[in-house]
Design a protein around this motif. Structure first.
Motif, PDB file in Angstrom:
ATOM      1  N   CYS A  72       0.843  -1.188   0.000  1.00 35.95           N
ATOM      2  CA  CYS A  72       0.000   0.000   0.000  1.00 35.95           C
ATOM      3  C   CYS A  72       0.879   1.239   0.000  1.00 35.95           C
ATOM      4  CB  CYS A  72      -0.922   0.015   1.219  1.00 35.95           C
ATOM      5  SG  CYS A  72      -2.116  -1.337   1.230  1.00 35.95           S
ATOM      6  N   ALA A  73       0.509   2.216  -0.811  1.00 31.58           N
ATOM      7  CA  ALA A  73       1.309   3.422  -0.975  1.00 31.58           C
ATOM      8  C   ALA A  73       0.452   4.661  -0.780  1.00 31.58           C
ATOM      9  CB  ALA A  73       1.948   3.451  -2.366  1.00 31.58           C
ATOM     10  N   ASP A  74       0.965   5.600  -0.017  1.00 34.16           N
ATOM     11  CA  ASP A  74       0.296   6.886   0.184  1.00 34.16           C
ATOM     12  C   ASP A  74       0.364   7.683  -1.114  1.00 34.16           C
ATOM     13  OD1 ASP A  74      -0.376   9.543   0.980  1.00 34.16           O
ATOM     14  OD2 ASP A  74       0.205   9.057   3.042  1.00 34.16           O
ATOM     15  N   ARG A  75      -0.790   8.115  -1.601  1.00 39.78           N
ATOM     16  CA  ARG A  75      -0.803   8.851  -2.863  1.00 39.78           C
ATOM     17  C   ARG A  75      -0.166  10.226  -2.751  1.00 39.78           C
ATOM     18  NH1 ARG A  75      -5.940   6.555  -3.373  1.00 39.78           N
ATOM     19  NH2 ARG A  75      -6.985   8.525  -2.895  1.00 39.78           N
ATOM     20  N   ARG A  76       0.068  10.714  -1.510  1.00 41.86           N
ATOM     21  CA  ARG A  76       0.728  12.001  -1.332  1.00 41.86           C
ATOM     22  C   ARG A  76       2.247  11.878  -1.392  1.00 41.86           C
ATOM     23  NH1 ARG A  76      -1.901  13.024   4.366  1.00 41.86           N
ATOM     24  NH2 ARG A  76      -1.235  10.840   4.417  1.00 41.86           N
ATOM     25  N   GLY A  77       2.754  10.647  -1.377  1.00 37.33           N
ATOM     26  CA  GLY A  77       4.192  10.445  -1.391  1.00 37.33           C
ATOM     27  C   GLY A  77       4.824  10.820  -2.718  1.00 37.33           C
ATOM     28  N   ARG A  78       6.125  11.089  -2.695  1.00 36.70           N
ATOM     29  CA  ARG A  78       6.850  11.485  -3.899  1.00 36.70           C
ATOM     30  C   ARG A  78       7.231  10.288  -4.767  1.00 36.70           C
ATOM     31  NH1 ARG A  78      11.978  14.514  -2.097  1.00 36.70           N
ATOM     32  NH2 ARG A  78      12.097  12.645  -0.792  1.00 36.70           N
ATOM     33  N   SER A  79       7.531   9.161  -4.136  1.00 36.06           N
ATOM     34  CA  SER A  79       8.119   8.045  -4.878  1.00 36.06           C
ATOM     35  C   SER A  79       7.091   7.180  -5.596  1.00 36.06           C
ATOM     36  CB  SER A  79       8.950   7.170  -3.933  1.00 36.06           C
ATOM     37  OG  SER A  79      10.022   7.889  -3.388  1.00 36.06           O
ATOM     38  N   TRP A  80       5.933   6.968  -4.986  1.00 37.81           N
ATOM     39  CA  TRP A  80       4.984   6.026  -5.560  1.00 37.81           C
ATOM     40  C   TRP A  80       4.555   6.406  -6.974  1.00 37.81           C
ATOM     41  CZ3 TRP A  80       3.019   2.103  -7.405  1.00 37.81           C
ATOM     42  CH2 TRP A  80       1.700   1.994  -7.826  1.00 37.81           C
ATOM     43  N   PRO A  81       4.222   7.665  -7.300  1.00 37.12           N
ATOM     44  CA  PRO A  81       3.853   7.963  -8.695  1.00 37.12           C
ATOM     45  C   PRO A  81       4.961   7.599  -9.677  1.00 37.12           C
ATOM     46  CG  PRO A  81       3.218   9.764  -7.249  1.00 37.12           C
ATOM     47  CD  PRO A  81       4.069   8.849  -6.431  1.00 37.12           C
ATOM     48  N   ARG A  82       6.203   7.751  -9.280  1.00 38.65           N
ATOM     49  CA  ARG A  82       7.318   7.430 -10.167  1.00 38.65           C
ATOM     50  C   ARG A  82       7.494   5.918 -10.305  1.00 38.65           C
ATOM     51  NH1 ARG A  82      12.273  11.211  -8.505  1.00 38.65           N
ATOM     52  NH2 ARG A  82      12.946  10.536 -10.595  1.00 38.65           N
ATOM     53  N   ILE A  83       7.237   5.190  -9.218  1.00 40.04           N
ATOM     54  CA  ILE A  83       7.304   3.727  -9.286  1.00 40.04           C
ATOM     55  C   ILE A  83       6.179   3.197 -10.175  1.00 40.04           C
ATOM     56  CG2 ILE A  83       7.026   1.616  -7.914  1.00 40.04           C
ATOM     57  CD1 ILE A  83       8.433   3.119  -5.617  1.00 40.04           C
ATOM     58  N   ARG A  84       5.011   3.782 -10.032  1.00 40.43           N
ATOM     59  CA  ARG A  84       3.877   3.363 -10.877  1.00 40.43           C
ATOM     60  C   ARG A  84       4.199   3.604 -12.340  1.00 40.43           C
ATOM     61  NH1 ARG A  84      -2.485   4.960  -9.921  1.00 40.43           N
ATOM     62  NH2 ARG A  84      -3.325   3.622 -11.576  1.00 40.43           N
ATOM     63  N   SER A  85       4.799   4.738 -12.632  1.00 40.22           N
ATOM     64  CA  SER A  85       5.158   5.054 -14.007  1.00 40.22           C
ATOM     65  C   SER A  85       6.220   4.094 -14.540  1.00 40.22           C
ATOM     66  CB  SER A  85       5.674   6.492 -14.084  1.00 40.22           C
ATOM     67  OG  SER A  85       6.114   6.812 -15.385  1.00 40.22           O
ATOM     68  N   ALA A  86       7.155   3.681 -13.676  1.00 40.31           N
ATOM     69  CA  ALA A  86       8.211   2.753 -14.096  1.00 40.31           C
ATOM     70  C   ALA A  86       7.630   1.395 -14.476  1.00 40.31           C
ATOM     71  CB  ALA A  86       9.250   2.602 -12.991  1.00 40.31           C
ATOM     72  N   GLY A  87       6.576   0.960 -13.765  1.00 37.15           N
ATOM     73  CA  GLY A  87       5.900  -0.293 -14.115  1.00 37.15           C
ATOM     74  C   GLY A  87       6.476  -1.526 -13.469  1.00 37.15           C
ATOM     75  N   ARG A  88       7.730  -1.462 -13.010  1.00 38.64           N
ATOM     76  CA  ARG A  88       8.364  -2.588 -12.315  1.00 38.64           C
ATOM     77  C   ARG A  88       9.002  -2.075 -11.035  1.00 38.64           C
ATOM     78  NH1 ARG A  88      11.225  -6.786 -16.601  1.00 38.64           N
ATOM     79  NH2 ARG A  88       9.316  -7.247 -17.796  1.00 38.64           N
ATOM     80  N   PHE A  89       9.063  -2.941 -10.041  1.00 37.72           N
ATOM     81  CA  PHE A  89       9.604  -2.523  -8.750  1.00 37.72           C
ATOM     82  C   PHE A  89      10.218  -3.717  -8.037  1.00 37.72           C
ATOM     83  CE2 PHE A  89       5.175  -3.698  -8.173  1.00 37.72           C
ATOM     84  CZ  PHE A  89       5.191  -4.510  -7.049  1.00 37.72           C
ATOM     85  N   CYS A  90      10.927  -3.414  -6.966  1.00 32.76           N
ATOM     86  CA  CYS A  90      11.515  -4.456  -6.117  1.00 32.76           C
ATOM     87  C   CYS A  90      11.127  -4.169  -4.678  1.00 32.76           C
ATOM     88  CB  CYS A  90      13.038  -4.471  -6.257  1.00 32.76           C
ATOM     89  SG  CYS A  90      13.868  -5.699  -5.214  1.00 32.76           S
ATOM     90  N   VAL A  91      10.632  -5.182  -3.980  1.00 36.80           N
ATOM     91  CA  VAL A  91      10.364  -5.071  -2.551  1.00 36.80           C
ATOM     92  C   VAL A  91      11.553  -5.705  -1.825  1.00 36.80           C
ATOM     93  CG1 VAL A  91       8.844  -5.665  -0.643  1.00 36.80           C
ATOM     94  CG2 VAL A  91       7.870  -5.171  -2.901  1.00 36.80           C
ATOM     95  N   ASN A  92      12.241  -4.905  -1.024  1.00 37.61           N
ATOM     96  CA  ASN A  92      13.420  -5.339  -0.277  1.00 37.61           C
ATOM     97  C   ASN A  92      13.032  -5.508   1.187  1.00 37.61           C
ATOM     98  OD1 ASN A  92      15.746  -4.634  -2.432  1.00 37.61           O
ATOM     99  ND2 ASN A  92      14.196  -3.013  -2.457  1.00 37.61           N
ATOM    100  N   VAL A  93      13.091  -6.730   1.702  1.00 37.46           N
ATOM    101  CA  VAL A  93      12.682  -7.018   3.076  1.00 37.46           C
ATOM    102  C   VAL A  93      13.887  -6.838   3.992  1.00 37.46           C
ATOM    103  CG1 VAL A  93      11.722  -8.741   4.636  1.00 37.46           C
ATOM    104  CG2 VAL A  93      10.916  -8.611   2.257  1.00 37.46           C
TER     105      VAL A  93
END
Length: 202
Positions: A72-93
């Motif tokens: 879950c990502a806060d829509r007010r955050g700076r990074s999430w819109p850019r991650i969504r635009s990138a289309g791929r991501f990595c979750v680091n535990v």
């Protein structure tokens, strides 16, 4: 066996929106949810040539076939819109000893990758080194939920990091606004984590 139909508000006997008095205010809800211990992750992506990312507690597996995860990502955050635009991501535990990574990516200030060693995965996603787990995924679906987005990711690959010498590593936990499960006298986590549950900000 046929699937059961979704339970609607009408079917549950709720004919209208709940009265305001029925719902906790944001502070009360945050304090209540602090009773649920979570792991801590960093969600990363590559926006053009620039790596981006944010610390996130709200992460879970969804499906085995096909392999799906969510965060879950806060829509007010700076990074999430850019991650969504990138289309791929990595979750680091993160592991218990990686509070520095949590502080770096949990803050909205500073350069998150400055002086940080990381690798570019075959999927074009930044993977952090020496974490417990990297989960590489593509954005599969996004659902609006209040002030957050629920992001479903289709898993592309996973990498479990074995500790040198087979030493067992503890995961990073966040519970009652503190890192780890400790008695009440242990200090609160530093801001912004000390403010309460962070459900995807950065």
């Amino acid at each position: 066996m046929p699937a059961e139909p979704a339970l609607t508000a009408e079917a549950a006997g709720n004919t209208g929106p709940a009265e305001p008095a029925d719902s906790p205010d944001p502070l009360e809800f945050r304090r209540a949810m602090a009773e649920f211990a979570t792991g801590v992750t960093v969600v990363t992506a590559l926006d053009g040539d620039e790596p981006v990312g944010f610390a996130c507690q709200s992460f879970a597996s969804v499906s085995l076939e096909p392999p799906l995860i969510l965060f879950c990502a806060d829509r007010r955050g700076r990074s999430w819109p850019r991650i969504r635009s990138a289309g791929r991501f990595c979750v680091n535990v993160l592991g218990e000893e990686q509070a520095d990574l949590c502080a770096r990516f949990g803050s909205s200030r500073g350069l998150k990758y400055e002086g940080l060693d990381w690798d570019l995965s075959p999927h074009g996603t930044p993977q952090l080194r020496d974490v417990l787990l990297n989960v590489h995924a593509a954005v599969h679906a996004v659902h609006e939920a209040g002030d957050h987005d629920v992001v479903i990711g289709r898993v592309l690959s996973v990498r479990v990091h074995e500790a040198p010498g087979g030493v067992w590593r503890r995961p990073m936990l966040f519970f009652r606004s503190r890192f780890g499960v400790h008695p009440p006298e242990v200090p609160f986590a530093p801001d912004p984590w000390g403010e309460g549950d962070r459900w995807g900000w950065g």
